[in-house]
Write a protein that holds these residues in place. Structure first.
Motif, PDB file in Angstrom:
ATOM      1  N   MET A   1       0.761  -1.338  -0.287  1.00  0.00           N
ATOM      2  CA  MET A   1       0.135  -0.112  -0.112  1.00  0.00           C
ATOM      3  C   MET A   1       0.773   1.132  -0.010  1.00  0.00           C
ATOM      4  SD  MET A   1      -3.126   1.437   0.158  1.00  0.00           S
ATOM      5  CE  MET A   1      -3.993   2.466   0.352  1.00  0.00           C
ATOM      6  N   LYS A   2       2.144   1.086   0.777  1.00  0.00           N
ATOM      7  CA  LYS A   2       2.855   2.421   0.826  1.00  0.00           C
ATOM      8  C   LYS A   2       3.616   2.739  -0.319  1.00  0.00           C
ATOM      9  CE  LYS A   2       3.879   2.568   5.807  1.00  0.00           C
ATOM     10  NZ  LYS A   2       5.045   2.512   6.749  1.00  0.00           N
ATOM     11  N   ASN A   3       3.906   1.693  -1.200  1.00  0.00           N
ATOM     12  CA  ASN A   3       4.582   1.697  -2.372  1.00  0.00           C
ATOM     13  C   ASN A   3       3.593   2.293  -3.531  1.00  0.00           C
ATOM     14  OD1 ASN A   3       6.950   0.677  -1.648  1.00  0.00           O
ATOM     15  ND2 ASN A   3       6.728  -1.324  -2.012  1.00  0.00           N
ATOM     16  N   LEU A   4       2.457   1.770  -3.496  1.00  0.00           N
ATOM     17  CA  LEU A   4       1.420   2.209  -4.415  1.00  0.00           C
ATOM     18  C   LEU A   4       1.254   3.924  -3.956  1.00  0.00           C
ATOM     19  CD1 LEU A   4      -0.732   1.271  -6.412  1.00  0.00           C
ATOM     20  CD2 LEU A   4      -2.366   1.109  -4.708  1.00  0.00           C
ATOM     21  N   LEU A   5       1.139   4.141  -2.828  1.00  0.00           N
ATOM     22  CA  LEU A   5       0.706   5.588  -2.511  1.00  0.00           C
ATOM     23  C   LEU A   5       2.121   6.479  -2.962  1.00  0.00           C
ATOM     24  CD1 LEU A   5      -0.901   7.515  -1.265  1.00  0.00           C
ATOM     25  CD2 LEU A   5       0.321   7.128   0.956  1.00  0.00           C
ATOM     26  N   LYS A   6       3.308   6.071  -2.901  1.00  0.00           N
ATOM     27  CA  LYS A   6       4.646   6.697  -3.432  1.00  0.00           C
ATOM     28  C   LYS A   6       4.402   6.960  -4.809  1.00  0.00           C
ATOM     29  CE  LYS A   6       7.514   5.233   0.586  1.00  0.00           C
ATOM     30  NZ  LYS A   6       8.527   4.254   0.723  1.00  0.00           N
ATOM     31  N   ILE A   7       4.122   5.733  -5.481  1.00  0.00           N
ATOM     32  CA  ILE A   7       4.081   6.006  -6.924  1.00  0.00           C
ATOM     33  C   ILE A   7       2.943   6.917  -7.476  1.00  0.00           C
ATOM     34  CG2 ILE A   7       3.371   4.558  -9.107  1.00  0.00           C
ATOM     35  CD1 ILE A   7       4.768   2.121  -7.616  1.00  0.00           C
ATOM     36  N   PHE A   8       1.783   6.959  -6.823  1.00  0.00           N
ATOM     37  CA  PHE A   8       0.783   7.812  -7.012  1.00  0.00           C
ATOM     38  C   PHE A   8       1.209   9.106  -6.768  1.00  0.00           C
ATOM     39  CE2 PHE A   8      -3.577   9.812  -6.050  1.00  0.00           C
ATOM     40  CZ  PHE A   8      -3.989   9.893  -7.390  1.00  0.00           C
ATOM     41  N   VAL A   9       1.771   9.519  -5.633  1.00  0.00           N
ATOM     42  CA  VAL A   9       2.386  10.779  -5.409  1.00  0.00           C
ATOM     43  C   VAL A   9       3.209  11.293  -6.621  1.00  0.00           C
ATOM     44  CG1 VAL A   9       3.834  12.363  -4.069  1.00  0.00           C
ATOM     45  CG2 VAL A   9       1.825  10.805  -3.072  1.00  0.00           C
ATOM     46  N   CYS A  10       4.291  10.301  -7.042  1.00  0.00           N
ATOM     47  CA  CYS A  10       5.154  10.797  -8.207  1.00  0.00           C
ATOM     48  C   CYS A  10       4.497  11.199  -9.400  1.00  0.00           C
ATOM     49  CB  CYS A  10       6.385   9.672  -8.190  1.00  0.00           C
ATOM     50  SG  CYS A  10       7.322   9.397  -6.808  1.00  0.00           S
ATOM     51  N   VAL A  11       3.475  10.225  -9.409  1.00  0.00           N
ATOM     52  CA  VAL A  11       3.033  10.476 -10.913  1.00  0.00           C
ATOM     53  C   VAL A  11       1.969  11.970 -10.934  1.00  0.00           C
ATOM     54  CG1 VAL A  11       0.641   9.836 -12.324  1.00  0.00           C
ATOM     55  CG2 VAL A  11       2.347   7.970 -11.507  1.00  0.00           C
ATOM     56  N   ILE A  12       1.401  12.262  -9.576  1.00  0.00           N
ATOM     57  CA  ILE A  12       0.967  13.450  -9.500  1.00  0.00           C
ATOM     58  C   ILE A  12       1.761  14.603  -9.902  1.00  0.00           C
ATOM     59  CG2 ILE A  12      -0.210  15.047  -8.041  1.00  0.00           C
ATOM     60  CD1 ILE A  12      -2.043  12.724  -9.120  1.00  0.00           C
ATOM     61  N   PHE A  13       2.986  14.539  -9.278  1.00  0.00           N
ATOM     62  CA  PHE A  13       3.924  15.598  -9.528  1.00  0.00           C
ATOM     63  C   PHE A  13       4.563  15.598 -10.762  1.00  0.00           C
ATOM     64  CE2 PHE A  13       5.006  15.248  -4.803  1.00  0.00           C
ATOM     65  CZ  PHE A  13       4.934  16.313  -4.461  1.00  0.00           C
ATOM     66  N   VAL A  14       4.699  14.395 -11.566  1.00  0.00           N
ATOM     67  CA  VAL A  14       5.133  14.440 -12.870  1.00  0.00           C
ATOM     68  C   VAL A  14       4.033  15.184 -13.859  1.00  0.00           C
ATOM     69  CG1 VAL A  14       5.778  13.022 -14.868  1.00  0.00           C
ATOM     70  CG2 VAL A  14       6.900  13.054 -12.447  1.00  0.00           C
ATOM     71  N   TRP A  15       2.878  14.847 -13.544  1.00  0.00           N
ATOM     72  CA  TRP A  15       1.654  15.134 -14.426  1.00  0.00           C
ATOM     73  C   TRP A  15       1.771  16.788 -14.398  1.00  0.00           C
ATOM     74  CZ3 TRP A  15      -2.671  11.633 -13.140  1.00  0.00           C
ATOM     75  CH2 TRP A  15      -3.403  11.227 -14.201  1.00  0.00           C
ATOM     76  N   GLY A  16       2.181  17.535 -13.530  1.00  0.00           N
ATOM     77  CA  GLY A  16       1.972  18.893 -13.471  1.00  0.00           C
ATOM     78  C   GLY A  16       3.273  19.703 -14.165  1.00  0.00           C
ATOM     79  N   CYS A  17       4.128  18.815 -14.765  1.00  0.00           N
ATOM     80  CA  CYS A  17       5.315  19.167 -15.490  1.00  0.00           C
ATOM     81  C   CYS A  17       5.255  19.814 -16.793  1.00  0.00           C
ATOM     82  CB  CYS A  17       6.412  18.302 -15.192  1.00  0.00           C
ATOM     83  SG  CYS A  17       6.813  18.229 -13.501  1.00  0.00           S
ATOM     84  N   SER A  18       4.272  19.459 -17.648  1.00  0.00           N
ATOM     85  CA  SER A  18       3.993  20.081 -19.042  1.00  0.00           C
ATOM     86  C   SER A  18       3.001  21.067 -19.013  1.00  0.00           C
ATOM     87  CB  SER A  18       3.689  18.567 -19.600  1.00  0.00           C
ATOM     88  OG  SER A  18       3.233  18.732 -21.110  1.00  0.00           O
ATOM     89  N   SER A 117      -6.774  13.284   4.822  1.00  0.00           N
ATOM     90  CA  SER A 117      -6.600  14.445   4.298  1.00  0.00           C
ATOM     91  C   SER A 117      -5.784  14.177   2.845  1.00  0.00           C
ATOM     92  CB  SER A 117      -5.871  15.325   5.156  1.00  0.00           C
ATOM     93  OG  SER A 117      -4.692  14.880   5.693  1.00  0.00           O
ATOM     94  N   LEU A 118      -5.006  13.210   3.158  1.00  0.00           N
ATOM     95  CA  LEU A 118      -3.732  12.917   1.905  1.00  0.00           C
ATOM     96  C   LEU A 118      -4.736  12.604   0.410  1.00  0.00           C
ATOM     97  CD1 LEU A 118      -1.008  12.801   0.757  1.00  0.00           C
ATOM     98  CD2 LEU A 118      -0.940  10.414   1.348  1.00  0.00           C
ATOM     99  N   PRO A 119      -5.699  11.731   0.552  1.00  0.00           N
ATOM    100  CA  PRO A 119      -6.613  11.579  -0.663  1.00  0.00           C
ATOM    101  C   PRO A 119      -7.032  12.736  -1.277  1.00  0.00           C
ATOM    102  CG  PRO A 119      -6.836   9.838   0.890  1.00  0.00           C
ATOM    103  CD  PRO A 119      -6.009  10.812   1.647  1.00  0.00           C
ATOM    104  N   ILE A 120      -7.542  13.677  -0.334  1.00  0.00           N
ATOM    105  CA  ILE A 120      -8.198  14.978  -0.673  1.00  0.00           C
ATOM    106  C   ILE A 120      -7.005  15.996  -1.113  1.00  0.00           C
ATOM    107  CG2 ILE A 120      -9.183  17.114   0.029  1.00  0.00           C
ATOM    108  CD1 ILE A 120     -10.849  15.306   2.250  1.00  0.00           C
ATOM    109  N   ASN A 121      -5.926  15.971  -0.454  1.00  0.00           N
ATOM    110  CA  ASN A 121      -4.736  16.871  -1.229  1.00  0.00           C
ATOM    111  C   ASN A 121      -4.319  16.155  -2.591  1.00  0.00           C
ATOM    112  OD1 ASN A 121      -5.340  18.775   1.108  1.00  0.00           O
ATOM    113  ND2 ASN A 121      -3.479  17.738   2.255  1.00  0.00           N
ATOM    114  N   LEU A 122      -4.297  14.883  -2.605  1.00  0.00           N
ATOM    115  CA  LEU A 122      -3.743  14.515  -3.660  1.00  0.00           C
ATOM    116  C   LEU A 122      -4.536  14.816  -5.068  1.00  0.00           C
ATOM    117  CD1 LEU A 122      -2.474  10.999  -2.835  1.00  0.00           C
ATOM    118  CD2 LEU A 122      -0.864  12.865  -3.560  1.00  0.00           C
ATOM    119  N   VAL A 123      -6.099  14.622  -4.817  1.00  0.00           N
ATOM    120  CA  VAL A 123      -7.025  14.985  -5.799  1.00  0.00           C
ATOM    121  C   VAL A 123      -6.895  16.552  -5.951  1.00  0.00           C
ATOM    122  CG1 VAL A 123      -9.533  15.224  -6.274  1.00  0.00           C
ATOM    123  CG2 VAL A 123      -8.494  13.058  -5.281  1.00  0.00           C
TER     124      VAL A 123
END
Length: 169
Positions: A1-18, A117-123
């Motif tokens: 679960m923690k690894n999935l959350l880390k991957i999801f956070v990284c994807v969110i950060f990369v998404w905003g780079c373009s 709070s984390l899922p709300i902030n990620l969204v």
């Protein structure tokens, strides 16, 4: 679960780079010397294309596609869907994405409530990154009529006779 959350956070950060490199920021719009961009689909081709508006006449439009350097001409009746891309929605997309990303770190101090709070902030980060890299657009013919499109062309009164259109880049 923690690894999935880390991957999801990284994807969110990369998404905003373009962000679209061809659009100007709102503060630079008054100095923009090229025509605005048209996002369109033709009746023959179902793929979405983006091109600079070079010239607009009653029955056709001349465009310079972002992907190549040759002007194309499309009849008005052949256009299925079109939007004029005016400018980026934000003057500083990087700053907006950085603050949205840092909002996720704020969840660490929430203790057990981080589960909520984390899922709300990620969204909200995902939503912010989409809107930050977006473009202010006007739909044709709802927001802009065909006869008004010439205002957004590089050559609003048509390409001058002295200019070879093959040299326009």
């Amino acid at each position: 679960m923690k690894n999935l959350l880390k991957i999801f956070v990284c994807v969110i950060f990369v998404w905003g780079c373009s962000t679209p490199k061809y659009l100007s920021a709102p503060k630079d719009f008054k100095n923009h010397v090229k025509g605005l961009y048209l996002e369109y689909t033709t009746k023959k081709s179902h793929s979405r294309e983006i091109a600079e508006i070079i010239e607009v006449k009653d029955k056709y439009i001349k465009l310079l596609p972002v992907k190549n350097e040759k002007i194309i001409s499309i009849k008005q009746n052949d256009i299925k869907y079109a939007h004029v891309l005016v400018s980026l929605t934000s003057d500083n997309q990087k700053k907006l994405n950085t603050w949205a990303g840092l909002l996720n770190i704020n969840s660490l101090v929430h203790g057990y409530f981080m589960v909520f709070s984390l899922p709300i902030n990620l969204v909200s980060t995902y939503s912010t990154s989409i809107h930050a890299r977006g473009a202010y657009r006007m739909k044709i013919p709802d927001d802009v009529k065909w006869h008004e499109l010439h205002k957004f062309a590089r050559f609003p009164q048509g390409i001058p006779e002295l200019i070879d259109e093959n040299l326009i880049k």
